[in-house]
Design a protein around this motif. Structure first.
Motif: not given
Lengths: 529, 529
Positions: B119-122, B176-179, B202-205, B230-232
């Protein structure tokens, strides 16, 4: 260090040790740019949450060299400086330092626009440059560039960006458009980040990243240095601009509305951070509370429903914008209409399309005033009128927790926030800013300045709002100075490892602890409890 | 510390002090995951620029706890660890540490995909996850997500992102897509950055930024810690995908071509980083040099022109991609055609549009093989064949300076680079990656492994290429391990203030200097000359 210590002296200080710094600072910036304690032009939160604060003294450097000299003098005299650019961070403390013994470092005189590049779409500016300044500079030179502006245009472009604020164009996530900073470090040394760290390069404001760790982010929401100029990305003025509204009458349609709009954001159909507000938000733009309701407590539901009908609005009123050429904008708009109609039966979508002449970019003058908004990158002071909502002599504090962009989660949070506002007798102002993966849940608490009873309720509400957010794993993306320690304390993974790491950096970069101590809850060693 | 010191012992060390670390590491990761000096499975740059290097010993942790224990052991034994994820950083040193006395910290066993959110694409992944792994996971679960992949798919998603590599979809600027990252710090402590620093969020990524300075960038091209997950960010699979080619026969049309394509990027008409390559680049994908030319020196112009005609290509051959629905993609393509025709007379634009059935996203299987490329987020090993260009046992070193996205500047640089390649007898391979404000000037120098004469020329060419770039204010965005100090030395503003600041951070975070010493030219205090 907690909020309770605000009015106490820093450890190891007696009398007002700021006077030595201030008197010696006159030789650096001139007496006219030094504001002594007690002076009427001293600095203060325009909307203080506690009565009885004194105005802060401050210094106003006019150049990088003056900032360097002031920082070195602060080191010599162990004087803590609180940095700001224009001091217009309203709802978050304005120019107000965290601690009574600090000296304001006011960068507003450093207001040069060093370069604007129309071809590659960027500017290099100093911290004193306001959104109005940059906008007018671009207009005067006839450059076909659009910038991103936040709610109010009188603030600093860099100040907003460095506090990680938002605007409402496709470049609205301001920190993402920061490219290369020049910083005075706490020892007075000058650092350029990224590619700009090469002498004689022009890549500094063009490429985000240099060689080795990327440092720009370190200087956002930061006390690690004083940014004296930075690169800011702009966008080419579009040939066609459209501004649209979506109105939804049913309160409980919010989850579906959020889901469809954030899906459209993820697919880059809607290109800016769409806004979604409630009836109270609409009312604050149309007058003061007393124009609509004169009772105690929150305006009741039945009256809000009446107001909604008087305004001819929905329970939820969204704004979005589209940018491109006519073909692209029209197709985007068709998709928005189709998707919203399918997801939220009964939603009304209305939009105006503005097209430049002869294939040239649209000019702001040719956009109807209604739509010549922040979404078109036009700075304004219009929202300032909302400050009078609760009282003629009004103020506000802002709370803006970040939520995942999921309708059901947003609605659950909304429902609980609504109860909190009712409990404390405030009107719930909601403005959702919709991003691809997250949302900013912007609420304002409007109060009468100096009204201690009302301020007490505002503080209690704010506090419970923070607790509620934290209980769900949400946190504000920035904060009023009074609540920085408390919000930082919520970052509790591994016993506060993130704060310990930030303190480690702080102590290494600023061993004397002179730059903005306590910014975002990060205190230097000498001031840690 | 310069390249000349590579083979010498670290100061204060005698014998091979790594043995104590390695033998004690067996208790942490098991004997089968410890590689001792001299072992044939040891680590080495597959394309070494100097002959006679020894294989490196290494350790292969399988979990975060094992990484923590290894880092603590390294601290106790003063052992320098060189971190990598899969070691596939070809052309930049692969898994090779900077110094003969280091131990490789090989994260390839940590290859769990912790979460993928459609859903949120990560995704949240560990460093050992390859592009193939993530792609196959997404396919197997039938998720409608596209990822961004670089030239070769066998490398680590996180490794590439943390070295600030590129892919070729709209999410191609990987950093730029590292979160949100989870990092083992040099003292063994675990840090989560951003919103992820709150327990139970759950906001980390989901949201880039936390409270206080943004730290993610600090862990890119970095020796400040070991990223363990890491979040991507990913993108929603588009309903329609188009892949296009632009061929231009006239070499001197490059400035106009660059200007029109980067303008289209700034306007977000072209959504990915378009590629623009020369005839040599096209030839490397069609065979080995000996298939086209058997003389000494660079292939002469007349032969390249013959080859161009045999291939049916232009002097410049660009690729771009479009993503959206049919209406948007078709309009984008019309604009590309109109603009390119107006700017570069004679340019040929060709494109294929692929549309999903019944309004659903396009499936990769339904894209023709020709266009089922990295621009569609499909990992591949195809470009690996180019390694055989100069010799059957071939290798390469990559140079990728960043340039401003201005045609005239690019052409001036190109003309000088061409002379350098001719001087040293190599064929100039050019692949321009086009971004809105900058370009990456990707060149490869192909050589025969172990051929000292050719390697000598390759090193001389590389060195002169770096000098030429620096003289114009350009620098590579990443680097082969052997050239890190030298490139870092070019960042000379204020006597190397950027390096001094990075060293300050390094010494604060890693006082024992055990994590990747010398990464990007940043050495810890104990190893600085």
């Amino acid at each position: 260090m907690s909020e309770q210590l605000l009015a106490e002296a820093l450890p190891g200080q007696t009398g007002d040790p700021r006077e030595e710094f201030l008197s010696r600072a006159e030789a650096i910036v001139g007496a006219e740019n030094v504001i002594h304690p007690g002076a009427p032009e001293g600095y203060l939160d325009p909307y203080p949450l506690n009565a009885g604060r004194d105005r802060w003294p401050g210094v106003r450097p006019g150049s990088t060299e003056e900032v360097q000299a002031l920082v070195r003098l602060a080191g010599e005299t162990s004087t803590a400086l609180w940095t700001f650019s224009r001091g217009k961070n309203l709802g978050y403390g304005g120019p107000e330092p965290r601690d009574q013994r600090m000296v304001a470092l006011d960068l507003s005189r450093m207001n040069r626009i060093l370069h604007v590049d129309e071809e590659l779409c960027y500017a290099v500016i100093e911290p004193g440059v306001t959104f109005f300044d940059l906008f007018e500079h671009i207009k005067k030179r006839g450059l076909e560039l659009w910038m991103s502006v936040p709610a109010l245009g009188w603030g600093s472009v860099l100040g907003n960006m460095l506090d990680r604020g938002y605007g409402m164009t496709p470049l609205g996530d301001h920190a993402k458009n920061l490219c290369g900073v020049e910083v005075v470090l706490p020892d007075g040394e000058l650092l350029r980040t990224g590619m700009g760290a090469m002498e004689g390069t022009e890549l500094g404001p063009i490429f985000q990243g240099g060689f080795g760790p990327t440092l720009d982010g370190l200087f956002t929401q930061s006390s690690l240095g004083v940014v004296v100029n930075a690169g800011v990305w702009l966008m080419p003025a579009p040939q066609v601009y459209a501004n649209g509204d979506i109105a939804v009458d049913d309160e409980s349609a919010l989850p579906a509305l959020i889901d469809v709009l954030t899906t459209l954001r993820r697919e880059e159909i809607i290109q800016n951070n769409a806004l979604c507000g409630n009836v109270v938000r609409a009312a604050t733009m149309r007058g003061a509370r007393r124009d609509f309701w004169d009772g105690e407590g929150s305006i009741p539901e039945w009256r809000l429903e009446e107001m909604r009908q008087e305004f001819g609005l929905g329970q939820w009123n969204c704004k979005f914008a589209l940018y491109g050429d006519r073909g692209l904008v029209e197709r985007r708009l068709e998709i928005v209409r189709e998707r919203v109609a399918a997801a939220v039966p009964g939603a009304r979508v209305d939009a105006r399309i503005y097209e430049g002449e002869d294939g040239l970019p649209i000019q702001h003058e040719d956009i109807a005033e209604l739509d010549r908004t922040q979404m078109a990158g036009v700075p304004t002071l219009k929202p300032l009128s909302t400050i009078g909502w609760a009282a003629e002599d009004g103020g506000h504090i802002d709370a803006a927790p970040i939520l995942p962009a999921r309708g059901a989660d947003v609605y659950a949070f909304y429902s609980e926030v609504k109860k909190l506002y009712a409990k404390h007798g405030f009107d719930l102002y909601i403005g959702y800013h919709l991003y691809p993966r997250h949302m900013v849940h912007v609420t304002m608490i409007f109060f009468e300045r100096g009204n201690e009873e009302m301020l007490g309720r505002a503080r209690a509400l704010y506090s419970e709002l923070l607790d509620l957010a934290r209980s769900k794993g949400y946190a504000p993306y920035r904060s009023h100075v009074d609540y920085m320690d408390r919000i930082q304390a919520g970052f509790d993974f591994n016993g506060g490892a993130a704060l310990r790491f930030q303190e480690l950096l702080k102590d290494a970069v600023d061993p004397q602890g002179i730059i903005s101590p306590g910014k975002q809850g990060v205190w230097p060693a000498r001031l840690r409890g």
